[in-house]
Write a protein that holds these residues in place. Sequence first.
Motif, short mmCIF file in Angstrom:
data_model
loop_
_atom_site.label_atom_id
_atom_site.label_comp_id
_atom_site.label_asym_id
_atom_site.label_seq_id
_atom_site.Cartn_x
_atom_site.Cartn_y
_atom_site.Cartn_z
N SER A 7 0.81 -1.21 0.00
CA SER A 7 0.00 0.00 0.00
C SER A 7 0.85 1.26 0.00
O SER A 7 1.92 1.31 0.59
CB SER A 7 -0.91 0.01 1.23
OG SER A 7 -1.64 1.21 1.27
N GLN A 15 -0.42 1.94 8.51
CA GLN A 15 -1.28 1.00 7.81
C GLN A 15 -2.52 1.71 7.25
O GLN A 15 -3.08 2.59 7.90
CB GLN A 15 -1.74 -0.12 8.77
CG GLN A 15 -0.63 -0.99 9.30
CD GLN A 15 -0.05 -1.91 8.25
OE1 GLN A 15 -0.59 -2.01 7.16
NE2 GLN A 15 1.04 -2.57 8.57
N VAL A 18 -9.01 -0.84 5.91
CA VAL A 18 -9.92 -1.61 5.06
C VAL A 18 -11.29 -0.96 5.18
O VAL A 18 -11.80 -0.76 6.28
CB VAL A 18 -9.98 -3.09 5.51
CG1 VAL A 18 -11.11 -3.82 4.79
CG2 VAL A 18 -8.66 -3.78 5.24
N ALA A 38 -8.86 -2.08 0.66
CA ALA A 38 -8.32 -0.99 1.46
C ALA A 38 -8.69 0.36 0.83
O ALA A 38 -9.07 0.44 -0.34
CB ALA A 38 -6.81 -1.12 1.57
N GLU A 39 -8.55 1.39 1.61
CA GLU A 39 -8.82 2.74 1.11
C GLU A 39 -7.94 3.02 -0.11
O GLU A 39 -6.73 2.81 -0.08
CB GLU A 39 -8.54 3.77 2.19
CG GLU A 39 -8.81 5.20 1.77
CD GLU A 39 -8.55 6.18 2.89
OE1 GLU A 39 -8.88 7.37 2.70
OE2 GLU A 39 -8.00 5.78 3.93
N ASP A 119 -8.02 -2.02 10.55
CA ASP A 119 -6.64 -1.80 10.10
C ASP A 119 -6.19 -2.97 9.24
O ASP A 119 -6.52 -4.12 9.52
CB ASP A 119 -5.70 -1.67 11.28
CG ASP A 119 -5.84 -0.34 11.99
OD1 ASP A 119 -6.23 0.63 11.33
OD2 ASP A 119 -5.56 -0.28 13.21
N VAL A 120 -5.41 -2.68 8.21
CA VAL A 120 -4.88 -3.73 7.35
C VAL A 120 -4.09 -4.75 8.17
O VAL A 120 -4.14 -5.96 7.92
CB VAL A 120 -3.98 -3.12 6.25
CG1 VAL A 120 -3.10 -4.17 5.61
CG2 VAL A 120 -4.85 -2.46 5.19
N ASN A 125 -3.79 -11.18 5.02
CA ASN A 125 -3.48 -10.49 3.76
C ASN A 125 -3.68 -11.35 2.52
O ASN A 125 -3.51 -10.87 1.41
CB ASN A 125 -2.09 -9.88 3.79
CG ASN A 125 -0.99 -10.93 3.80
OD1 ASN A 125 -1.26 -12.13 3.79
ND2 ASN A 125 0.25 -10.48 3.81
N LEU A 128 -6.55 -9.63 0.84
CA LEU A 128 -6.49 -8.17 0.88
C LEU A 128 -6.06 -7.57 -0.46
O LEU A 128 -5.09 -8.01 -1.06
CB LEU A 128 -5.50 -7.73 1.97
CG LEU A 128 -5.22 -6.25 2.10
CD1 LEU A 128 -6.47 -5.49 2.52
CD2 LEU A 128 -4.10 -6.01 3.10
N THR A 130 -4.93 -3.89 -1.84
CA THR A 130 -4.59 -2.53 -1.42
C THR A 130 -4.08 -1.74 -2.62
O THR A 130 -4.20 -2.16 -3.76
CB THR A 130 -3.54 -2.54 -0.29
OG1 THR A 130 -2.29 -3.00 -0.80
CG2 THR A 130 -3.98 -3.43 0.86
#
Length: 236
Positions: A7, A15, A18, A38-39, A119-120, A125, A128, A130
């Motif tokens: 990220s 971090q 999400v 994630a953002e 939080d990531v 992961n 995940l 990102t």
Amino acid sequence: MVFIHESSVMTTGTQPLVLAKILWEDPDTLRREEFLLAEGASATIGRADSNDIIVKEQRISRQHAVINYRDGVFIISDLGSANGVYVNDTKIERPFPLAAGDIIRLLSLELRFESAYVDVGQVDNTTLITVPINTGTGVLTISSGPQDGNRFYLVRNRVTIGRATSSADWEICLQDPSVSRPHAVLELVESIWVLRDLGSANGTRVNDAPVNEKGRTLRDGDVITFGNTVAVFRVS
């Protein structure tokens, strides 16, 4: 399967957060799948192995749809798919903002969009998605048009796009009569790709918004239309 990107968005300490998740049931394994966004993240959905969310169903296009993050909202766009994208049983014709509980349908496949806020570092992961680190490199993948599935890596600081002709000398040649000679140019400016239209007859659009000669900066997951050819831009 999902591509895991490091990220570049820092929102809580070191971090990112999400903010959303995609839930669906794999039609082959009947296993419930969950992908966390994630953002700032973008996620492509389709049959090709290059997608973030891979759906091995023949009626799903190679690059079917993309979800990306703009101005605090996750938005889904159709990548010129053969069978369309539906949200809550309504076919989308333009980029569509997603809300918690929305059902995304690709033919008979349903994906549920939900909000999340963690939080990531607190999640597994392997699920995940990102934001990739921007190194100044990029790739255009054609998702609709005569060259569907072709990938063009942006290896020069200036890349011209135009119609394929016997005398064409631009870096990306598109076999599409609606594309001008030349049509648009991509330039790398301080590690950011900027797209400009070159006075094309049928225009250049990013996320359904017209691009002029002044240009527009590109972000991972942006959908670009050159005439009748649709491509998705990814940070490589």
